[in-house]
Each structure stands twice: as structure tokens, then as C-alpha cells.
Write an enzyme that holds these catalytic residues in place. Structure first.
Site, short mmCIF file in Angstrom:
data_model
loop_
_atom_site.label_atom_id
_atom_site.label_comp_id
_atom_site.label_asym_id
_atom_site.label_seq_id
_atom_site.Cartn_x
_atom_site.Cartn_y
_atom_site.Cartn_z
N HIS A 106 1.03 -1.45 -0.25
CA HIS A 106 -0.18 -0.35 0.16
C HIS A 106 0.94 1.25 -0.05
O HIS A 106 2.17 1.11 0.53
CB HIS A 106 -0.60 0.17 1.17
N HIS B 266 5.87 5.63 -0.37
CA HIS B 266 5.87 4.77 -0.87
C HIS B 266 5.33 3.54 -0.74
O HIS B 266 4.47 3.59 0.24
CB HIS B 266 8.13 4.37 -0.13
#
Length: 189
Positions: free
Chosen positions: A44, A130
Site C-alpha cells: 500500500h 512509497h
């Protein structure tokens, strides 16, 4: 005694992109010896980490986020390279990077603000979106950052996907995958 659950808001990665990333991660494991790899279903992009939360705070955050994201539209993202956090020779976090997206930063700003309005004390470091892939370098040899160039062999062009859903996750440390969707906030397509 069961550990206390932690909560966080994130951009949910579509299943088809998770499948591609699973294949890439299997190949990356052969040349990058990290001790703990993230389950592909758990990848995610974090928007706001809440940590432990009282039920009243979660309810308030949910209402605030729901209002804040009501008119938000889905937007494209591209995974384009690999990186690390921590010491370059013994990194603590290994991640995949998404190309810069003003829409992602705007989404994060709205979610972050909605959570602050629910009295959450959130991380104040600059936002660095990220996708965490693994943790804790365990190689006998130091990590060399040129090893990260393997991404371009796996994925010669950036990997595109449509960010079409924000979610509130609960962390269940004793389970695999360990992130459970508590609330979903679909973005308009």
C-alpha cells in the site's frame, strides 16, 4: 495478551498490480537478502499512520475523511524504481517508489488534515510516498545500491495503476496478510 491494534490510512493498490508486484518480489528475494518481506496483499501507500486509537477517535477520523474525500477523483500512479531507508550498506526498509503525483500529495493532505481534526498526533517528517517491500538487510555482505537497478530488468517501463480507493487499515500482527480494511473510500472514476 494480544498486542494493541494500530491503524493507518492508505492508498489501496489494485489486486492486478499486487499480482505483478508479487512476481517481482519473488525475483527480488533471490538477490536482496532482507529478513522480512511484506505479503503482497499488504502492499500500500501510507497516507497517515494513526497508531493505537480509541474508538471515538476512529469514528471522528472516519467521518472527517469521508467528507474530505467525497469529491476526490481517481488518479494514475506509476511505480518506477526501488529505494531504501536507513544506512545504505545495511538498510532497514526496502521500498518501491511511485513517480511524483500532485494528486497523491493532495489526497494525503486531505486525509492528514481530517485525522488531525480528530485529535490524532501524526508524523511531522516530510511526506515520502512509497510501497514498503521488505525490512532489515541480513546479507553477510553490505548492500550495494546498484543492486536496486534490478527493477529496470523486471519492469523496463514504470508500472502504471489507477489509485481509485483510499482505505483505513487495522494491523493484525498475528495474521498473514496482516492488514484488514476497516473503511473504504472509493475515489470517483
Amino acid at each position: 495478551m494480544e498486542p494493541m491494534a494500530h491503524y493507518f490510512y492508505a492508498v489501496k493498490i489494485p489486486d492486478e498490480t499486487k499480482t505483478v508486484m508479487k512476481e517481482h518480489m519473488e525475483r527480488l528475494k533471490r538477490s536482496l537478502p532482507f529478513s522480512r518481506w511484506v505479503h503482497h496483499q499488504d502492499i500500500h501507500i501510507t497516507l497517515a499512520f494513526l497508531g493505537y486509537a480509541e474508538q471515538e477517535q476512529l469514528v471522528a477520523a472516519h467521518k472527517n475523511v469521508e467528507i474530505a474525500l467525497r469529491d476526490e477523483k481517481a488518479f494514475p500512479l506509476k511505480i518506477n524504481k526501488l529505494g531504501v531507508f536507513g544506512k545504505s550498506d545495511r538498510p532497514r526498509v526496502f521500498w518501491a517508489d511511485a513517480e511524483y503525483s500532485p494528486e497523491l500529495h493532495q489526497l494525503r493532505k486531505k486525509v492528514f488534515s481530517a485525522c488531525e481534526q480528530a485529535d490524532f498526533n501524526l508524523e511531522t517528517r516530510p511526506y515520502r510516498p512509497h510501497i514498503t517491500l521488505a525490512r532489515k538487510w541480513q546479507g553477510e555482505e553490505p548492500c550495494h545500491l546498484n543492486l536496486l537497478d534490478i527493477w529496470h530488468q523486471l519492469q523496463p517501463e514504470p508500472l502504471p495503476f489507477l489509485a481509485k480507493e483510499a482505505v483505513l487499515y487495522r494491523t493484525n500482527l498475528q495474521e498473514t496478510p496482516k492488514y484488514q480494511v476497516i473503511h473504504s473510500y472509493p475515489l470517483q472514476t
